[in-house]
Every structure is written in C-alpha cells, then in structure tokens.
Design a protein around this motif. Structure first.
Motif, PDB file in Angstrom:
ATOM      1  N   THR A  88      41.763  87.336  62.181  1.00 45.37           N
ATOM      2  CA  THR A  88      41.575  85.890  62.297  1.00 45.37           C
ATOM      3  C   THR A  88      41.360  85.497  63.763  1.00 45.37           C
ATOM      4  O   THR A  88      40.463  84.707  64.080  1.00 45.37           O
ATOM      5  CB  THR A  88      42.795  85.140  61.723  1.00 45.37           C
ATOM      6  OG1 THR A  88      43.014  85.564  60.394  1.00 45.37           O
ATOM      7  CG2 THR A  88      42.585  83.637  61.750  1.00 45.37           C
ATOM      8  N   VAL A  89      42.173  86.057  64.652  1.00 44.08           N
ATOM      9  CA  VAL A  89      42.024  85.769  66.077  1.00 44.08           C
ATOM     10  C   VAL A  89      40.668  86.264  66.577  1.00 44.08           C
ATOM     11  O   VAL A  89      39.954  85.566  67.302  1.00 44.08           O
ATOM     12  CB  VAL A  89      43.181  86.408  66.884  1.00 44.08           C
ATOM     13  CG1 VAL A  89      42.899  86.341  68.385  1.00 44.08           C
ATOM     14  CG2 VAL A  89      44.494  85.730  66.565  1.00 44.08           C
ATOM     15  N   LEU A  90      40.285  87.465  66.183  1.00 40.18           N
ATOM     16  CA  LEU A  90      38.999  88.031  66.580  1.00 40.18           C
ATOM     17  C   LEU A  90      37.844  87.184  66.068  1.00 40.18           C
ATOM     18  O   LEU A  90      36.897  86.880  66.806  1.00 40.18           O
ATOM     19  CB  LEU A  90      38.869  89.472  66.073  1.00 40.18           C
ATOM     20  CG  LEU A  90      37.592  90.207  66.453  1.00 40.18           C
ATOM     21  CD1 LEU A  90      37.481  90.335  67.963  1.00 40.18           C
ATOM     22  CD2 LEU A  90      37.552  91.576  65.804  1.00 40.18           C
ATOM     23  N   LEU A  91      37.911  86.759  64.823  1.00 41.62           N
ATOM     24  CA  LEU A  91      36.874  85.907  64.236  1.00 41.62           C
ATOM     25  C   LEU A  91      36.797  84.574  64.977  1.00 41.62           C
ATOM     26  O   LEU A  91      35.702  84.075  65.272  1.00 41.62           O
ATOM     27  CB  LEU A  91      37.133  85.687  62.746  1.00 41.62           C
ATOM     28  CG  LEU A  91      36.093  84.862  62.003  1.00 41.62           C
ATOM     29  CD1 LEU A  91      34.730  85.544  62.055  1.00 41.62           C
ATOM     30  CD2 LEU A  91      36.524  84.654  60.564  1.00 41.62           C
ATOM     31  N   GLY A  92      37.950  84.004  65.309  1.00 47.87           N
ATOM     32  CA  GLY A  92      37.982  82.750  66.064  1.00 47.87           C
ATOM     33  C   GLY A  92      37.324  82.905  67.418  1.00 47.87           C
ATOM     34  O   GLY A  92      36.563  82.037  67.861  1.00 47.87           O
ATOM     35  N   CYS A  93      37.597  84.028  68.104  1.00 50.16           N
ATOM     36  CA  CYS A  93      36.987  84.296  69.415  1.00 50.16           C
ATOM     37  C   CYS A  93      35.476  84.435  69.286  1.00 50.16           C
ATOM     38  O   CYS A  93      34.725  83.907  70.107  1.00 50.16           O
ATOM     39  CB  CYS A  93      37.583  85.557  70.035  1.00 50.16           C
ATOM     40  SG  CYS A  93      39.280  85.344  70.584  1.00 50.16           S
ATOM     41  N   ILE A  94      35.025  85.132  68.274  1.00 52.38           N
ATOM     42  CA  ILE A  94      33.584  85.312  68.068  1.00 52.38           C
ATOM     43  C   ILE A  94      32.908  83.979  67.802  1.00 52.38           C
ATOM     44  O   ILE A  94      31.855  83.672  68.378  1.00 52.38           O
ATOM     45  CB  ILE A  94      33.322  86.319  66.924  1.00 52.38           C
ATOM     46  CG1 ILE A  94      33.748  87.720  67.364  1.00 52.38           C
ATOM     47  CG2 ILE A  94      31.850  86.296  66.508  1.00 52.38           C
ATOM     48  CD1 ILE A  94      33.751  88.751  66.256  1.00 52.38           C
ATOM     49  N   ILE A  95      33.513  83.157  66.970  1.00 57.05           N
ATOM     50  CA  ILE A  95      32.950  81.831  66.668  1.00 57.05           C
ATOM     51  C   ILE A  95      32.891  80.989  67.943  1.00 57.05           C
ATOM     52  O   ILE A  95      31.888  80.332  68.221  1.00 57.05           O
ATOM     53  CB  ILE A  95      33.763  81.128  65.565  1.00 57.05           C
ATOM     54  CG1 ILE A  95      33.540  81.844  64.226  1.00 57.05           C
ATOM     55  CG2 ILE A  95      33.394  79.648  65.463  1.00 57.05           C
ATOM     56  CD1 ILE A  95      34.444  81.374  63.107  1.00 57.05           C
ATOM     57  N   PHE A  96      33.965  81.020  68.741  1.00 56.02           N
ATOM     58  CA  PHE A  96      33.996  80.260  69.988  1.00 56.02           C
ATOM     59  C   PHE A  96      32.874  80.706  70.924  1.00 56.02           C
ATOM     60  O   PHE A  96      32.167  79.876  71.496  1.00 56.02           O
ATOM     61  CB  PHE A  96      35.360  80.429  70.671  1.00 56.02           C
ATOM     62  CG  PHE A  96      35.425  79.776  72.023  1.00 56.02           C
ATOM     63  CD1 PHE A  96      35.587  78.404  72.136  1.00 56.02           C
ATOM     64  CD2 PHE A  96      35.304  80.535  73.183  1.00 56.02           C
ATOM     65  CE1 PHE A  96      35.629  77.797  73.381  1.00 56.02           C
ATOM     66  CE2 PHE A  96      35.343  79.937  74.432  1.00 56.02           C
ATOM     67  CZ  PHE A  96      35.513  78.564  74.534  1.00 56.02           C
ATOM     68  N   ILE A  97      32.698  82.006  71.076  1.00 57.80           N
ATOM     69  CA  ILE A  97      31.656  82.542  71.968  1.00 57.80           C
ATOM     70  C   ILE A  97      30.275  82.148  71.478  1.00 57.80           C
ATOM     71  O   ILE A  97      29.413  81.735  72.262  1.00 57.80           O
ATOM     72  CB  ILE A  97      31.799  84.077  72.104  1.00 57.80           C
ATOM     73  CG1 ILE A  97      33.060  84.411  72.905  1.00 57.80           C
ATOM     74  CG2 ILE A  97      30.567  84.685  72.772  1.00 57.80           C
ATOM     75  CD1 ILE A  97      33.448  85.877  72.885  1.00 57.80           C
ATOM     76  N   VAL A  98      30.033  82.238  70.188  1.00 57.59           N
ATOM     77  CA  VAL A  98      28.730  81.865  69.633  1.00 57.59           C
ATOM     78  C   VAL A  98      28.463  80.380  69.841  1.00 57.59           C
ATOM     79  O   VAL A  98      27.369  79.989  70.272  1.00 57.59           O
ATOM     80  CB  VAL A  98      28.646  82.240  68.130  1.00 57.59           C
ATOM     81  CG1 VAL A  98      27.439  81.602  67.474  1.00 57.59           C
ATOM     82  CG2 VAL A  98      28.615  83.749  67.960  1.00 57.59           C
TER      83      VAL A  98
END
Length: 160
Positions: free
Chosen positions: A10-20
C-alpha cells in the motif's frame, strides 16, 4: 506476515501514484503562456531562482505580453537575481522594468521592488545612482502608505 506485506504494498503503491501525479503536473511540456506563468509562479514561490529566471526569459521571447504583464515578469526576473545576490543583473532588469513602470505611472504597485533595486545599487557601491533612483521614484509624491517602507529604507541608508 501478510498484514505487513499488504501495508508495504500500500505504501509503495501510494508512492508510485504520488510520483506519477507529480510528474504529470510539473514535468509536462509547457505550451501556453498560462502554462509558463503557472510554472514560473511555482518556481518563484519555491525559491528556485534560476529556474524562475530561465522560464521567464523563455516566456518573454516566446509570447506577447501586455505592458503590465511585462513589468511583472521583469520584476520577477530582477527579484530572482536579487535573491541570488547577482546585483548587476538585478539592476539591469530593474532598469528595464522601471522604463515601463514610469511611463505607465504604476510606481505605487511596485514600491517593495524599488527597495530591492535600491539595495542592489547600494550593495554594488553605486550610492549616487541609488539616490537618483530614489528621487525619481518619489518625485512629487508624498509619503503615502505605499511608499512608507521605501522612505524608511531611504532614511536608514542615508539616501535622503
């Protein structure tokens, strides 16, 4: 074990979404005058002075601006150079902005930028030019609210 794995995913997915989202918002190509102005404002408020200068100079060469917009852009460039302590370049752009400002009688709107210009001249040891500019700015103007800080600055630095 699975709880920790799900939490990490979940944290990793959140980081990826933020970066995108960040990439889409800030790294997309600039096409319109409005795009340039928004990005420049972002750089200026983030104190990314060199990025601000670069973008504003590109915008000036790429688009047509009203006199008022051009004055603002020139002051932004000058103020950015001032923040970088590049006083010679700051003075150069302040002088360009002043040409428009005085011809349009818009001195009241830029009283704070005048202080930066005067301080740049003082830092360069050009006291007489600072005095002349101060008198040009304030000629036939009383110490109205807009100019109170300017008059205090001038008194503090022996320009009057």
């Amino acid at each position: 074990m699975t709880g920790i794995l799900i939490k990490n995913l979940t944290v990793l997915l959140g980081c990826i979404i933020f970066i995108v989202l960040w990439f889409l918002k800030y790294k997309r190509s600039l096409k319109t005058k409005k795009d340039y102005m928004k990005r420049s404002e972002l750089y200026y408020t983030s104190k990314k002075w060199l990025n601000t200068i670069d973008l504003e100079i590109k915008a000036l060469s790429k688009f047509e601006f009203t006199t008022e917009e051009e004055i603002i852009i020139l002051f932004i460039i000058a103020n950015s150079y001032y923040e970088l302590k590049e006083y010679n370049l700051a003075v150069e752009y302040y002088e360009k902005a002043f040409e428009y400002t005085f011809s349009c009688n818009k001195e009241y709107y830029y009283a704070d930028s005048f202080i930066f210009a005067l301080e740049s001249l003082i830092n360069l040891g050009r006291i007489n030019e600072a005095k002349k500019l101060f008198f040009k700015i304030t000629y036939n103007k009383d110490s109205k609210k807009e100019f109170k800080k300017l008059f205090k600055f001038a008194e503090k630095n022996n320009l009057v």
